[in-house]
Scaffold this motif. Sequence first.
Motif, mmCIF file in Angstrom:
data_model
loop_
_atom_site.group_PDB
_atom_site.id
_atom_site.type_symbol
_atom_site.label_atom_id
_atom_site.label_comp_id
_atom_site.label_asym_id
_atom_site.label_seq_id
_atom_site.Cartn_x
_atom_site.Cartn_y
_atom_site.Cartn_z
ATOM 1 N N ASN A 1 -116.015 22.459 22.176
ATOM 2 C CA ASN A 1 -117.115 21.827 22.735
ATOM 3 C C ASN A 1 -118.548 21.266 21.895
ATOM 4 O O ASN A 1 -119.250 21.500 22.380
ATOM 5 N N ARG B 1 -120.374 18.270 20.816
ATOM 6 C CA ARG B 1 -121.419 17.438 22.489
ATOM 7 C C ARG B 1 -122.162 16.827 21.861
ATOM 8 O O ARG B 1 -123.128 17.444 20.787
ATOM 9 N N ASP C 1 -125.315 13.977 22.065
ATOM 10 C CA ASP C 1 -126.384 12.862 23.398
ATOM 11 C C ASP C 1 -127.489 12.097 22.455
ATOM 12 O O ASP C 1 -128.006 12.533 21.791
ATOM 13 N N THR D 1 -125.101 10.986 27.232
ATOM 14 C CA THR D 1 -124.148 11.822 27.054
ATOM 15 C C THR D 1 -123.347 10.915 26.275
ATOM 16 O O THR D 1 -122.420 10.330 26.561
ATOM 17 N N TYR E 1 -118.583 14.129 24.155
ATOM 18 C CA TYR E 1 -118.153 15.610 24.941
ATOM 19 C C TYR E 1 -116.797 15.307 25.025
ATOM 20 O O TYR E 1 -116.139 15.699 25.368
ATOM 21 N N ASN F 1 -114.501 19.076 25.352
ATOM 22 C CA ASN F 1 -114.233 20.417 25.724
ATOM 23 C C ASN F 1 -113.211 21.214 25.722
ATOM 24 O O ASN F 1 -112.858 22.315 26.301
ATOM 25 N N TYR G 1 -125.816 17.242 16.827
ATOM 26 C CA TYR G 1 -124.213 17.345 17.593
ATOM 27 C C TYR G 1 -124.615 19.381 17.968
ATOM 28 O O TYR G 1 -125.295 20.362 17.604
ATOM 29 N N GLY H 1 -122.594 22.811 19.620
ATOM 30 C CA GLY H 1 -120.934 22.980 20.009
ATOM 31 C C GLY H 1 -120.150 23.869 18.891
ATOM 32 O O GLY H 1 -121.863 24.086 17.557
ATOM 33 N N ASN I 1 -114.932 11.258 26.204
ATOM 34 C CA ASN I 1 -114.146 12.097 26.478
ATOM 35 C C ASN I 1 -112.487 12.738 25.349
ATOM 36 O O ASN I 1 -112.737 10.995 25.660
#
Length: 295
Positions: free
Chosen positions: A11, A13, A15, A20, A23, A25, A59, A61, A202
């Motif tokens: 997870n 991420r 920003d 964003t 990411y 996931n 970050y 996560g 992604n």
Amino acid sequence: MNNTNIMKINNLRVDYGNFTALYINTPIEFLAGDRIGIIGSNGAGKSTFAKALSGLVNYQGDIQTKLTKADIGIHLQSNGYVKRMSVRLIIETICNTKIKDNKRLQEIIKFFDFEECLKKKFAQLSGGQQQKMTIILVLLHDTKLTLFDEVTSGLDFEARAKLTDRICDWYAKSDSTVCFVSHYYDELEKLVNKLLIIESGNVVDFGDVRELFKKYCGNVVYVIANTVSNIEATKDFNSIGAPKHLLAFTCSKEAEENKLAQVLTANNINFKRSNKDIEILFVNAVKSFRERGEI
């Protein structure tokens, strides 16, 4: 490769304000000895990913690893070297050692045929020589995880090929894990055994190159130029995604491949046959990702 897990990413991420940039996931695991190509369109988040792993950007996560910051090296696209300073002085200052006193540094300099460059000012180095110098500084630390961000960017084809071969040779017997951020797919075919495909921040997919190729492209692809006559000659064959200037065809059976090869030969069409074409793999992986509505 000894299959030892050196890093697991969960997870993750990044920003930048309200934007964003990255990411992830789904869990991603790096193993000792992995050679990982990180690919994606411009602005996809590739460099952001490399900087997050090395602690250069904030970050959210979880990155699970026993590696310390000293165990992670990174080659960045840009640098702030003083252009009028001698190359020898830059290297010795950054490495806090004299070249004449450091056998490992001498070995790396010799391996990259960099001895004559030590006499020059940094401004006098060619693009390829500047890249070599940065690589030498990275390799000296012999880190357990090394990230190269567009290591051959801006070089001509011959310089890129020579530098790629040197990097391949250097890591041939090493258990270090190495990540290559690059948009030169032909280079990655030489360098990597795994791919991390990123698009619009992604993760599209991650895994073994051959397995990903089979997943998105089939057993083998034939690639030809995209022309009106070539489209007509191959209209009865199963085409898949390709860059606009190319046509790609997948073959799942030997008979199908033989028939396609015969048609191409009969029409005097030059072609490339591959079972690991990373550019075609990338196009079809992203196409599949978009069709699933995940971007």
